[in-house]
Design a protein around this motif. Sequence first.
Motif, PDB file in Angstrom:
ATOM      1  N   THR A   1       0.850  -1.193   0.000  1.00  0.00           N
ATOM      2  CA  THR A   1       0.000   0.000   0.000  1.00  0.00           C
ATOM      3  C   THR A   1       0.888   1.246   0.000  1.00  0.00           C
ATOM      4  O   THR A   1       2.060   1.175   0.377  1.00  0.00           O
ATOM      5  N   PRO A   2       0.335   2.413  -0.387  1.00  0.00           N
ATOM      6  CA  PRO A   2       1.166   3.609  -0.502  1.00  0.00           C
ATOM      7  C   PRO A   2       1.555   4.243   0.831  1.00  0.00           C
ATOM      8  O   PRO A   2       2.500   5.020   0.898  1.00  0.00           O
ATOM      9  N   GLY A   3       0.824   3.930   1.905  1.00  0.00           N
ATOM     10  CA  GLY A   3       1.097   4.551   3.202  1.00  0.00           C
ATOM     11  C   GLY A   3       1.674   3.572   4.196  1.00  0.00           C
ATOM     12  O   GLY A   3       2.514   2.730   3.854  1.00  0.00           O
ATOM     13  N   GLU A   4       1.189   3.666   5.436  1.00  0.00           N
ATOM     14  CA  GLU A   4       1.613   2.772   6.508  1.00  0.00           C
ATOM     15  C   GLU A   4       0.386   1.997   6.965  1.00  0.00           C
ATOM     16  O   GLU A   4      -0.532   2.591   7.529  1.00  0.00           O
ATOM     17  N   ALA A   5       0.374   0.692   6.750  1.00  0.00           N
ATOM     18  CA  ALA A   5      -0.793  -0.123   7.088  1.00  0.00           C
ATOM     19  C   ALA A   5      -0.892  -0.326   8.595  1.00  0.00           C
ATOM     20  O   ALA A   5      -0.001  -0.903   9.208  1.00  0.00           O
ATOM     21  N   TYR A   6      -1.987   0.180   9.175  1.00  0.00           N
ATOM     22  CA  TYR A   6      -2.225   0.059  10.609  1.00  0.00           C
ATOM     23  C   TYR A   6      -3.240  -1.022  10.951  1.00  0.00           C
ATOM     24  O   TYR A   6      -3.135  -1.671  11.972  1.00  0.00           O
ATOM     25  N   ASP A   7      -4.282  -1.156  10.114  1.00  0.00           N
ATOM     26  CA  ASP A   7      -5.383  -2.047  10.467  1.00  0.00           C
ATOM     27  C   ASP A   7      -6.038  -2.545   9.192  1.00  0.00           C
ATOM     28  O   ASP A   7      -5.862  -1.956   8.119  1.00  0.00           O
ATOM     29  N   VAL A   8      -6.801  -3.627   9.306  1.00  0.00           N
ATOM     30  CA  VAL A   8      -7.479  -4.204   8.145  1.00  0.00           C
ATOM     31  C   VAL A   8      -8.826  -4.767   8.580  1.00  0.00           C
ATOM     32  O   VAL A   8      -8.975  -5.272   9.695  1.00  0.00           O
TER      33      VAL A   8
ATOM     34  N   GLY B   1     -16.375 -10.053   2.561  1.00  0.00           N
ATOM     35  CA  GLY B   1     -16.437 -10.766   1.285  1.00  0.00           C
ATOM     36  C   GLY B   1     -15.054 -10.894   0.691  1.00  0.00           C
ATOM     37  O   GLY B   1     -14.125 -11.357   1.344  1.00  0.00           O
ATOM     38  N   SER B   2     -14.904 -10.453  -0.554  1.00  0.00           N
ATOM     39  CA  SER B   2     -13.600 -10.559  -1.221  1.00  0.00           C
ATOM     40  C   SER B   2     -12.830  -9.234  -1.208  1.00  0.00           C
ATOM     41  O   SER B   2     -11.875  -9.070  -1.955  1.00  0.00           O
ATOM     42  N   LEU B   3     -13.247  -8.305  -0.337  1.00  0.00           N
ATOM     43  CA  LEU B   3     -12.554  -7.024  -0.258  1.00  0.00           C
ATOM     44  C   LEU B   3     -11.910  -6.823   1.106  1.00  0.00           C
ATOM     45  O   LEU B   3     -12.527  -7.088   2.146  1.00  0.00           O
ATOM     46  N   ALA B   4     -10.669  -6.338   1.084  1.00  0.00           N
ATOM     47  CA  ALA B   4      -9.966  -5.947   2.305  1.00  0.00           C
ATOM     48  C   ALA B   4      -9.887  -4.428   2.331  1.00  0.00           C
ATOM     49  O   ALA B   4      -9.553  -3.800   1.317  1.00  0.00           O
ATOM     50  N   TYR B   5     -10.212  -3.856   3.467  1.00  0.00           N
ATOM     51  CA  TYR B   5     -10.158  -2.413   3.675  1.00  0.00           C
ATOM     52  C   TYR B   5      -8.986  -2.146   4.610  1.00  0.00           C
ATOM     53  O   TYR B   5      -8.980  -2.626   5.747  1.00  0.00           O
ATOM     54  N   VAL B   6      -7.994  -1.393   4.139  1.00  0.00           N
ATOM     55  CA  VAL B   6      -6.776  -1.166   4.913  1.00  0.00           C
ATOM     56  C   VAL B   6      -6.709   0.290   5.353  1.00  0.00           C
ATOM     57  O   VAL B   6      -6.757   1.200   4.522  1.00  0.00           O
ATOM     58  N   ALA B   7      -6.611   0.504   6.684  1.00  0.00           N
ATOM     59  CA  ALA B   7      -6.356   1.839   7.228  1.00  0.00           C
ATOM     60  C   ALA B   7      -4.869   2.079   7.025  1.00  0.00           C
ATOM     61  O   ALA B   7      -4.034   1.415   7.635  1.00  0.00           O
ATOM     62  N   ASP B   8      -4.545   3.023   6.136  1.00  0.00           N
ATOM     63  CA  ASP B   8      -3.182   3.150   5.624  1.00  0.00           C
ATOM     64  C   ASP B   8      -2.496   4.456   6.011  1.00  0.00           C
ATOM     65  O   ASP B   8      -1.740   5.035   5.223  1.00  0.00           O
ATOM     66  N   GLY B   9      -2.766   4.924   7.226  1.00  0.00           N
ATOM     67  CA  GLY B   9      -2.023   6.042   7.786  1.00  0.00           C
ATOM     68  C   GLY B   9      -2.218   7.375   7.091  1.00  0.00           C
ATOM     69  O   GLY B   9      -3.235   7.651   6.463  1.00  0.00           O
ATOM     70  N   ASN B  10      -1.192   8.226   7.207  1.00  0.00           N
ATOM     71  CA  ASN B  10      -1.251   9.596   6.685  1.00  0.00           C
ATOM     72  C   ASN B  10      -1.220   9.675   5.166  1.00  0.00           C
ATOM     73  O   ASN B  10      -1.757  10.600   4.585  1.00  0.00           O
ATOM     74  N   TYR B  11      -0.568   8.756   4.516  1.00  0.00           N
ATOM     75  CA  TYR B  11      -0.348   8.880   3.078  1.00  0.00           C
ATOM     76  C   TYR B  11      -1.233   7.982   2.232  1.00  0.00           C
ATOM     77  O   TYR B  11      -1.335   8.176   1.031  1.00  0.00           O
ATOM     78  N   GLY B  12      -1.882   7.001   2.849  1.00  0.00           N
ATOM     79  CA  GLY B  12      -2.684   6.073   2.068  1.00  0.00           C
ATOM     80  C   GLY B  12      -4.165   6.134   2.329  1.00  0.00           C
ATOM     81  O   GLY B  12      -4.946   5.581   1.567  1.00  0.00           O
ATOM     82  N   GLY B  13      -4.586   6.780   3.423  1.00  0.00           N
ATOM     83  CA  GLY B  13      -6.009   6.853   3.734  1.00  0.00           C
ATOM     84  C   GLY B  13      -6.623   5.471   3.872  1.00  0.00           C
ATOM     85  O   GLY B  13      -6.073   4.596   4.518  1.00  0.00           O
ATOM     86  N   LEU B  14      -7.756   5.265   3.229  1.00  0.00           N
ATOM     87  CA  LEU B  14      -8.435   3.971   3.225  1.00  0.00           C
ATOM     88  C   LEU B  14      -8.198   3.315   1.872  1.00  0.00           C
ATOM     89  O   LEU B  14      -8.605   3.843   0.842  1.00  0.00           O
ATOM     90  N   GLN B  15      -7.521   2.189   1.859  1.00  0.00           N
ATOM     91  CA  GLN B  15      -7.233   1.440   0.630  1.00  0.00           C
ATOM     92  C   GLN B  15      -8.173   0.243   0.550  1.00  0.00           C
ATOM     93  O   GLN B  15      -8.400  -0.432   1.562  1.00  0.00           O
TER      94      GLN B  15
END
Length: 167
Positions: A76-83, A87-101
């Motif tokens: 991911t483009p940022g820093e992965a903190y949480d997921v 279903g078949s989608l993962a939502y990644v909390a990606d810190g200051n630079y990635g937002g929600l991936q």
Amino acid sequence: MEGTLAYVTDKYSGLQIINVRNPANPTLRDAYNSPGYILGVRVVGSLAYVADYHNGLQIIDVSNPANSTLRGAYATPGEAYDVSVVGSLAYVADGNYGGLQIIDVGNPTNLIWRGEYDTSGGAVNVSVVGSLAYVPDGSSGLQIHRCQQSGQTSPAQRTIRRGMPTA
């Protein structure tokens, strides 16, 4: 927790799989040490979806809790903190630079980016309930995003900031 196994993130030692059948005597079954810092994990079936701070999303096969193995990864483009996985989608909390991936994890060996929402602060947690993604976002407060089936997001009708609802 999945059955009698606890999946514990240990920033410096990776993912710990602990048998807690006997709470008075928990035993380590396996440890998966990632190249970065594991900060968040969600287990769905035999797969552990791991937020690895510097390395993004990692998917670990835990079907044999004594021998976990990497099945797939997405930087991911940022820093992965949480997921969070729905279903078949993962939502990644990606810190200051990635937002929600949003990443399609339908094929764990071929992960596909499906969308993002550039949050205004640092996305450090995510929980998806129904079609809404709840993202605590640092000084920006709680952001709520409506998620579409394709993985794209759009702001929901309300964003809560520091406990106060705003339009």
